[in-house]
Scaffold this motif. Structure first.
Motif, PDB file in Angstrom:
ATOM      1  N   VAL A  91      -0.084   9.709   7.401  1.00 12.64           N
ATOM      2  CA  VAL A  91      -0.695   8.485   6.878  1.00 12.64           C
ATOM      3  C   VAL A  91       0.348   7.377   6.833  1.00 12.64           C
ATOM      4  O   VAL A  91       0.085   6.237   7.222  1.00 12.64           O
ATOM      5  CB  VAL A  91      -1.319   8.713   5.483  1.00 12.64           C
ATOM      6  N   ALA A  92       1.552   7.703   6.380  1.00 11.13           N
ATOM      7  CA  ALA A  92       2.628   6.714   6.314  1.00 11.13           C
ATOM      8  C   ALA A  92       2.925   6.142   7.698  1.00 11.13           C
ATOM      9  O   ALA A  92       3.079   4.928   7.860  1.00 11.13           O
ATOM     10  CB  ALA A  92       3.883   7.339   5.711  1.00 11.13           C
ATOM     11  N   GLU A  93       2.991   6.996   8.700  1.00 14.74           N
ATOM     12  CA  GLU A  93       3.255   6.537  10.067  1.00 14.74           C
ATOM     13  C   GLU A  93       2.120   5.649  10.565  1.00 14.74           C
ATOM     14  O   GLU A  93       2.363   4.605  11.180  1.00 14.74           O
ATOM     15  CB  GLU A  93       3.454   7.724  10.985  1.00 14.74           C
ATOM     16  N   GLY A  96       2.352   2.389   8.862  1.00 18.78           N
ATOM     17  CA  GLY A  96       3.471   1.654   9.444  1.00 18.78           C
ATOM     18  C   GLY A  96       3.042   0.898  10.689  1.00 18.78           C
ATOM     19  O   GLY A  96       3.371  -0.274  10.865  1.00 18.78           O
ATOM     20  N   GLN A  97       2.277   1.559  11.527  1.00 19.12           N
ATOM     21  CA  GLN A  97       1.804   0.926  12.765  1.00 19.12           C
ATOM     22  C   GLN A  97       0.720  -0.107  12.469  1.00 19.12           C
ATOM     23  O   GLN A  97       0.771  -1.236  12.953  1.00 19.12           O
ATOM     24  CB  GLN A  97       1.275   1.979  13.727  1.00 19.12           C
ATOM     25  N   ASP A  98      -0.282   0.271  11.671  1.00 21.45           N
ATOM     26  CA  ASP A  98      -1.437  -0.601  11.422  1.00 21.45           C
ATOM     27  C   ASP A  98      -1.084  -1.848  10.612  1.00 21.45           C
ATOM     28  O   ASP A  98      -1.639  -2.922  10.842  1.00 21.45           O
ATOM     29  CB  ASP A  98      -2.547   0.154  10.689  1.00 21.45           C
ATOM     30  N   LEU A  99      -0.188  -1.711   9.641  1.00 24.90           N
ATOM     31  CA  LEU A  99       0.120  -2.808   8.728  1.00 24.90           C
ATOM     32  C   LEU A  99       1.459  -3.467   9.026  1.00 24.90           C
ATOM     33  O   LEU A  99       1.872  -4.388   8.312  1.00 24.90           O
ATOM     34  CB  LEU A  99       0.097  -2.313   7.273  1.00 24.90           C
ATOM     35  N   VAL A 108       9.864   6.831   4.750  1.00 20.84           N
ATOM     36  CA  VAL A 108       9.675   5.777   3.750  1.00 20.84           C
ATOM     37  C   VAL A 108       9.352   4.472   4.472  1.00 20.84           C
ATOM     38  O   VAL A 108      10.160   3.972   5.238  1.00 20.84           O
ATOM     39  CB  VAL A 108      10.937   5.592   2.877  1.00 20.84           C
ATOM     40  N   TYR A 109       8.154   3.959   4.198  1.00 22.31           N
ATOM     41  CA  TYR A 109       7.703   2.733   4.843  1.00 22.31           C
ATOM     42  C   TYR A 109       7.508   1.634   3.817  1.00 22.31           C
ATOM     43  O   TYR A 109       6.887   1.846   2.790  1.00 22.31           O
ATOM     44  CB  TYR A 109       6.386   2.980   5.581  1.00 22.31           C
ATOM     45  N   GLN A 110       8.065   0.460   4.123  1.00 20.46           N
ATOM     46  CA  GLN A 110       7.959  -0.697   3.238  1.00 20.46           C
ATOM     47  C   GLN A 110       7.465  -1.905   4.012  1.00 20.46           C
ATOM     48  O   GLN A 110       7.614  -1.981   5.232  1.00 20.46           O
ATOM     49  CB  GLN A 110       9.319  -1.050   2.627  1.00 20.46           C
ATOM     50  N   GLY A 111       6.895  -2.841   3.287  1.00 18.10           N
ATOM     51  CA  GLY A 111       6.460  -4.089   3.899  1.00 18.10           C
ATOM     52  C   GLY A 111       6.095  -5.105   2.848  1.00 18.10           C
ATOM     53  O   GLY A 111       6.237  -4.865   1.647  1.00 18.10           O
ATOM     54  N   TRP A 112       5.617  -6.260   3.317  1.00 19.27           N
ATOM     55  CA  TRP A 112       5.173  -7.332   2.440  1.00 19.27           C
ATOM     56  C   TRP A 112       3.664  -7.424   2.503  1.00 19.27           C
ATOM     57  O   TRP A 112       3.086  -7.464   3.593  1.00 19.27           O
ATOM     58  CB  TRP A 112       5.791  -8.663   2.862  1.00 19.27           C
TER      59      TRP A 112
END
Length: 126
Positions: A91-93, A96-99, A108-112
């Motif tokens: 789900v994290a991966e 990461g791609q979708d958002l 560990v995925y981060q974003g704004w």
């Protein structure tokens, strides 16, 4: 609601960002105040005994974004710095791609995220 993430201590009727250190607690302010020493621009500290603080707690802000759980790490100009907290690597991966999330560390995925896009912003106090 402001985003809080980290230690906070109550002392003399006010709450401060804090950093515990054994029997001591460092209290932080962004402005000058009596008894606080400037350690950098917009950062002032006072060290007090742990026994003098009213409470010491760890606060984490959480939210839901695109139906998934995230921790809110910070806020800037209507944007929230978020980190996926669901613990599911596939789900994290995908997120990461979708958002357009950044791989911050292994798994560990981060974003704004726009503050208007997130739901259920809430604090967890330990």
């Amino acid at each position: 609601m402001s985003v809080r993430h980290g230690f906070y201590a109550g002392w003399h009727g006010a709450e401060y960002e804090a950093s515990p250190d054994g029997d001591l607690v460092r209290l932080y302010l962004a402005r000058p105040a009596d008894g606080f020493r400037r350690v950098s621009p917009d950062r002032y500290v006072q060290v007090v005994p742990l026994s003098d603080v009213d409470h010491l707690q760890y606060v984490t802000t959480h939210c839901t974004w695109h139906g998934e759980p995230f921790v809110v790490l910070g806020e800037h100009d209507g944007w929230l710095r978020v980190e996926y907290s669901g613990g599911d690597a596939p789900v994290a991966e995908r997120l990461g791609q979708d958002l357009g999330l950044e791989l911050f560390d292994r798994g560990v995925y981060q974003g704004w995220a726009s503050r208007h896009e997130v739901e259920d912003v809430r604090e967890d106090i330990v």
